[in-house]
Write a protein that holds these residues in place. Sequence first.
Motif, PDB file in Angstrom:
ATOM      1  N   VAL A   1       0.927  -1.204   0.033  1.00 50.02           N
ATOM      2  CA  VAL A   1      -0.034   0.127   0.104  1.00 50.02           C
ATOM      3  C   VAL A   1       0.844   1.139   0.065  1.00 50.02           C
ATOM      4  CG1 VAL A   1      -1.685   1.385   1.249  1.00 50.02           C
ATOM      5  CG2 VAL A   1      -1.886  -1.287   1.195  1.00 50.02           C
ATOM      6  N   THR A   2       0.436   2.192  -0.835  1.00 48.28           N
ATOM      7  CA  THR A   2       1.264   3.504  -0.829  1.00 48.28           C
ATOM      8  C   THR A   2       0.317   4.687  -0.660  1.00 48.28           C
ATOM      9  OG1 THR A   2       1.021   3.579  -3.269  1.00 48.28           O
ATOM     10  CG2 THR A   2       2.987   2.677  -2.555  1.00 48.28           C
ATOM     11  N   GLY A   3      -1.252   4.350  -0.852  1.00 47.70           N
ATOM     12  CA  GLY A   3      -1.888   5.358  -0.494  1.00 47.70           C
ATOM     13  C   GLY A   3      -3.387   4.948  -0.078  1.00 47.70           C
ATOM     14  N   LEU A   4      -3.910   5.754   0.884  1.00 43.40           N
ATOM     15  CA  LEU A   4      -5.184   5.633   1.339  1.00 43.40           C
ATOM     16  C   LEU A   4      -6.024   6.671   1.370  1.00 43.40           C
ATOM     17  CD1 LEU A   4      -4.197   3.329   4.517  1.00 43.40           C
ATOM     18  CD2 LEU A   4      -5.278   2.405   2.513  1.00 43.40           C
ATOM     19  N   ASP A   5      -7.111   6.493   0.615  1.00 46.42           N
ATOM     20  CA  ASP A   5      -8.159   7.666   0.639  1.00 46.42           C
ATOM     21  C   ASP A   5      -9.409   7.243   1.543  1.00 46.42           C
ATOM     22  OD1 ASP A   5      -9.685   9.887   0.339  1.00 46.42           O
ATOM     23  OD2 ASP A   5      -9.981   9.562  -1.797  1.00 46.42           O
TER      24      ASP A   5
END
Length: 411
Positions: free
Chosen positions: A132-136
């Motif tokens: 994972v590199t991004g969580l929105d």
Amino acid sequence: MSSQSHHGTVLVSGAGVAGPLLAHWLDRAGFAVVLVERAAARREEGQNVDVRGAGREVLRRTGIEQAALAAHTTEEGTAFVDERGRPRAVLPAAQGESDGATAELEILRGKLSGLLLDLPAERTERVFGDHVTGLDDHGDGVTVTLASGDVREVDLVVVAEGVGSRTRDLVFGGDPVRPLGMYCVYVTIPRTATDDRTWRWYNALEGRSVHLRPDDTGTTRALLNFLSPTRGLADLDPAAQVTVLRRVFRDAGWETDRVLAALDGTPFHFEDLAQVHLDRWSSGRVVLLGDAAHCASPVSGMGTTLGLTGAYVLAGELATAHARGRSHTDAFAAYERRLRPLVTRAQDLPPGTPAVANPRTAWHRQALWTGVRVLTSRPARALGGLTGRFTNPPADAFTVPDYPDLPARAG
């Protein structure tokens, strides 16, 4: 919850121990699961871990307790030895599910992880070699961006990573990691005729210790510990770390040179011993599990037990919330409410840990050996509570809940 499954989709980051167990139980409860692991394949490596009390009960309900027992490392107890390898104090192997330095269920981490990954998971997609590199978190779901460029829309995210979890930091920020002032280095070395079935623990003074432990694969698991106020050594490149280790252990004696020689060309793990302390384990639709949430450190003897127990409780609370029309927020709150008292006890290490087990002087080493002999004597063991604080992790201080919306056992 929405989309790909009647119960919704959960992305679990981390396929070590807690992640695969959670994926299995969520899958059985009717959730779709995406299990993401940074490593390119299953991680077969790993040192000894033990499973105690509540963790044993979780493995029992999962249906793999006997398989885990069958994969025992063969360790038969712990012996504190001197420079000539002579036992000076002995801790016998456990007589029950929770006591003793050597637990009744000792297993290599890679083998336990393999047993968990082999569990049925019909609605689970496994993604290796990505992270994972991004969580929105946009309120009605989470957009997850992976390093590969893949983008997933899921209902919930569970971060089942290690102490230094980068995914946790995307949501929680801050610095929840509290170093304990000791480094641990793990390496697997060839077995020799001098190696037996005991965990041999050698205190080399000046805050150093060398450990040799048997396994069931024909090798020996070695551990180098040293106290240090300097942080950042775990971030050095391997060559620099070997240089540090050779300097720190250059005159340690016993079997130390054998372990140092094995570092050339052999993979090893260099760890800054630490705990993780957070005021909350969830934020919106993201929740933490295992070491990422509450690492108690390897010296607690509770890390694997906490991970297994937490995974089962989280799965149970999510299944219960779904069955009763409640939200994930309710499930996350119930999970933390149930588990946090056990975590608090596990993180409350005996006084002086880890320095007391890594003495700096010969006098303190002799005191350690004497203390072990006293604590393991028949009169002291009869007192139970007096010795338990030092020799028995609090794995029995938790009753695993029954969850009617989870199956009683795997099958």
